[in-house]
Design a protein around this motif. Structure first.
Motif, short mmCIF file in Angstrom:
data_model
loop_
_atom_site.label_atom_id
_atom_site.label_comp_id
_atom_site.label_asym_id
_atom_site.label_seq_id
_atom_site.Cartn_x
_atom_site.Cartn_y
_atom_site.Cartn_z
N PHE A 198 66.71 61.31 42.81
CA PHE A 198 67.96 60.59 43.06
C PHE A 198 67.80 59.63 44.23
O PHE A 198 68.36 58.52 44.22
CB PHE A 198 69.09 61.57 43.31
N ALA A 199 67.07 60.04 45.26
CA ALA A 199 66.86 59.17 46.41
C ALA A 199 66.00 57.97 46.04
O ALA A 199 66.31 56.82 46.42
CB ALA A 199 66.20 59.96 47.55
N VAL A 200 64.94 58.19 45.27
CA VAL A 200 64.09 57.09 44.83
C VAL A 200 64.86 56.14 43.91
O VAL A 200 64.72 54.91 43.99
CB VAL A 200 62.83 57.65 44.15
N THR A 201 65.69 56.71 43.05
CA THR A 201 66.49 55.88 42.15
C THR A 201 67.45 54.99 42.92
O THR A 201 67.63 53.81 42.58
CB THR A 201 67.27 56.77 41.17
N GLY A 202 68.08 55.53 43.97
CA GLY A 202 68.99 54.71 44.79
C GLY A 202 68.28 53.54 45.44
O GLY A 202 68.82 52.42 45.49
N VAL A 203 67.05 53.76 45.90
CA VAL A 203 66.30 52.67 46.54
C VAL A 203 65.99 51.56 45.54
O VAL A 203 66.18 50.36 45.83
CB VAL A 203 65.00 53.23 47.16
N PHE A 204 65.57 51.91 44.36
CA PHE A 204 65.20 50.90 43.37
C PHE A 204 66.43 50.18 42.80
O PHE A 204 66.36 49.00 42.45
CB PHE A 204 64.38 51.53 42.25
N VAL A 205 67.55 50.89 42.71
CA VAL A 205 68.78 50.24 42.25
C VAL A 205 69.25 49.21 43.26
O VAL A 205 69.67 48.09 42.90
CB VAL A 205 69.86 51.29 41.95
N VAL A 206 69.20 49.55 44.55
CA VAL A 206 69.58 48.60 45.59
C VAL A 206 68.62 47.41 45.60
O VAL A 206 69.05 46.25 45.80
CB VAL A 206 69.61 49.31 46.96
N TRP A 207 67.36 47.66 45.35
CA TRP A 207 66.37 46.58 45.28
C TRP A 207 66.72 45.59 44.16
O TRP A 207 66.77 44.37 44.37
CB TRP A 207 65.00 47.22 45.08
N SER A 208 66.96 46.10 42.98
CA SER A 208 67.30 45.23 41.86
C SER A 208 68.62 44.49 42.10
O SER A 208 68.77 43.30 41.77
CB SER A 208 67.40 46.04 40.57
N THR A 209 69.60 45.19 42.69
CA THR A 209 70.90 44.56 42.95
C THR A 209 70.77 43.43 43.95
O THR A 209 71.37 42.35 43.77
CB THR A 209 71.88 45.61 43.47
N ARG A 210 70.01 43.63 45.00
CA ARG A 210 69.84 42.59 46.02
C ARG A 210 69.16 41.35 45.44
O ARG A 210 69.59 40.21 45.69
CB ARG A 210 69.01 43.15 47.18
N VAL A 211 68.11 41.56 44.67
CA VAL A 211 67.36 40.42 44.12
C VAL A 211 68.22 39.65 43.12
O VAL A 211 68.28 38.41 43.16
CB VAL A 211 66.06 40.93 43.46
N CYS A 212 68.91 40.36 42.22
CA CYS A 212 69.72 39.68 41.22
C CYS A 212 70.90 38.94 41.84
O CYS A 212 71.23 37.82 41.43
CB CYS A 212 70.20 40.71 40.20
N THR A 213 71.53 39.54 42.86
CA THR A 213 72.66 38.89 43.52
C THR A 213 72.23 37.62 44.23
O THR A 213 72.91 36.57 44.13
CB THR A 213 73.30 39.86 44.52
N ARG A 214 71.12 37.67 44.91
CA ARG A 214 70.67 36.47 45.62
C ARG A 214 70.30 35.35 44.66
O ARG A 214 70.58 34.18 44.93
CB ARG A 214 69.48 36.82 46.51
N LEU A 215 69.64 35.69 43.56
CA LEU A 215 69.28 34.66 42.59
C LEU A 215 70.52 34.02 41.97
O LEU A 215 70.58 32.80 41.78
CB LEU A 215 68.38 35.25 41.50
N LEU A 216 71.52 34.83 41.67
CA LEU A 216 72.75 34.27 41.10
C LEU A 216 73.47 33.38 42.10
O LEU A 216 74.00 32.33 41.74
CB LEU A 216 73.67 35.41 40.65
#
Length: 247
Positions: A198-216
């Motif tokens: 669950f901890a590793v999943t939270g890190v990767f979800v935040v990673w994907s969210t940050r990258v996608c938000t900045r690109l948009l």
């Protein structure tokens, strides 16, 4: 008793028959009616064809094709990936930029494509298959619904000034799936149902969210004013995909 005399038959010669001999006419083989006369091999049209002049007698190329394509070999052909519109260098540079979320280059994602996202989605489905989960159809369906969701949300926030299209949404969501693909690969070696996953999943979800938000925000207009809402929509999308990995 009257004596009989053998009188030879009388044949009147004509101008069309120079040989009045009846024996020659009787022994001449019969020919089929309406049969064209035989011609010598030298009178056949294909026997008089000159191979040396074949190149000069070819018709001109159609639709603007160049003459070098007709006689060219495989060396003149472009690569197969280039004909299909797949730019491997561009996919590689976009992948490297996603791997470093702190030095993201939005200019590389200016030209949207679906080749890289399709590779990432197939890799995600393959890692899920190795974990005993057959999710290829679910992944492709959820990506389509997620792109529609993000497209509607962004254009509702931006109003008439929004210039985000559905094709770019699919491209950005697919490229930002790379951290989730890495998560699905790591989940094969991490025990399921524990705190670590669950901890590793939270890190990767935040990673994907940050990258996608900045690109948009960088690539679409009027995105900086609604950064928080766009980040929330991206967070929901990648949490949805991470549930496939966790459960």
């Amino acid at each position: 008793m009257a004596k009989q005399f053998n009188v030879p038959p009388v044949i009147f010669p004509s101008g069309n028959n120079p040989n009045p001999n009846p024996t020659a006419q009787r022994n001449r083989p019969a020919t089929a009616p309406f049969q064209p006369p035989r011609s010598t091999p030298s009178s056949l049209p294909f026997m008089s064809f000159d191979i040396g002049t074949a190149a000069t007698s070819l018709p001109p190329p159609l639709y603007g094709a160049s003459a070098t394509v007709i006689g060219g070999g495989f060396e003149d052909e472009p690569p197969l990936l280039e004909e299909l519109g797949i730019n491997t260098k561009q996919i590689w540079h976009k992948t490297i930029s996603i791997l470093n979320p702190f030095k993201l280059n939005p200019d590389l994602h200016e030209h949207a494509d679906l080749s890289g996202p399709f590779i990432f989605l197939m890799a995600f489905g393959l890692f899920q298959l190795l974990a005993g989960k057959l999710h290829f159809g679910i992944i492709l369906g959820w990506v389509t619904v997620s792109a529609l969701f993000l497209y509607v949300v962004f254009n509702m926030l931006a109003g008439r000034n929004g210039n985000l299209d559905l094709y770019r949404c699919l491209s950005l969501i697919g490229y930002c799936m790379l951290p989730i693909v890495i998560l699905s690969a790591l989940s094969l070696f991490v025990p399921q149902g524990g705190v670590v996953i669950f901890a590793v999943t939270g890190v990767f979800v935040v990673w994907s969210t940050r990258v996608c938000t900045r690109l948009l925000v960088e690539l679409a207009s009027c995105g900086d004013e609604h950064r928080g809402l766009i980040a929330y929509a991206c967070f929901l999308i990648y949490v949805l995909f991470s549930l496939l990995v966790v459960f």
